[in-house]
Design a protein around this motif. Structure first.
Motif: not given
Length: 136
Positions: A14-28
């Motif tokens: 629960r650090i991020f609301k969605s797995r997509t959001l999590s992946a986007d932050v990692i990509k950045k």
């Protein structure tokens, strides 16, 4: 289970609301695993240290337990140790002070007029502090 994808783990605890959001932050490039930048497909293991930049805050987390499915908040907190400094934790408290109360209007004043509403919205949009950008 001895390893889990980092994007899946950040979502599961629960650090991020969605797995997509999590992946986007990692990509950045805003997530580091043991000090190194990672990809969303990188694996995390017990004992790894994560540095996560989220909404202007720098979180320092140590992986204690691996999860690949999202769990409730009380269970999720037990899966990592938060090593974030007190200064960084207080940054949120300092920012949040006074934001929880609703707006106050004197009794008998009625609803704001259109002009007053625009002035209120303009006031709210102004930054609270200067970013230090002297490029003007």
């Amino acid at each position: 289970m001895d390893k889990v994808r980092i994007d899946k783990w950040l979502w599961a605890v629960r650090i991020f609301k969605s797995r997509t959001l999590s992946a986007d932050v990692i990509k950045k490039g805003k997530v580091r695993l043991n000090g190194d930048p990672v990809k969303p497909s990188s694996n995390v293991t017990v004992g790894d240290r994560l540095l996560v930049q989220k909404e202007g805050f720098n979180l320092d987390l140590e992986v204690v337990k691996l999860l690949n499915k999202r769990v409730g908040a009380p269970l999720a907190v037990a899966c990592y140790v938060n090593h974030t400094s007190e200064d960084e934790m207080n940054k949120y408290k300092d920012w949040f002070v006074g934001k929880s109360q609703g707006e106050f209007r004197e009794k008998g004043q009625g609803r704001p007029t259109k002009r007053e509403r625009r002035e209120i919205e303009t006031f709210k949009e102004q930054p609270l502090w200067d970013d230090g950008d002297d490029s003007e």
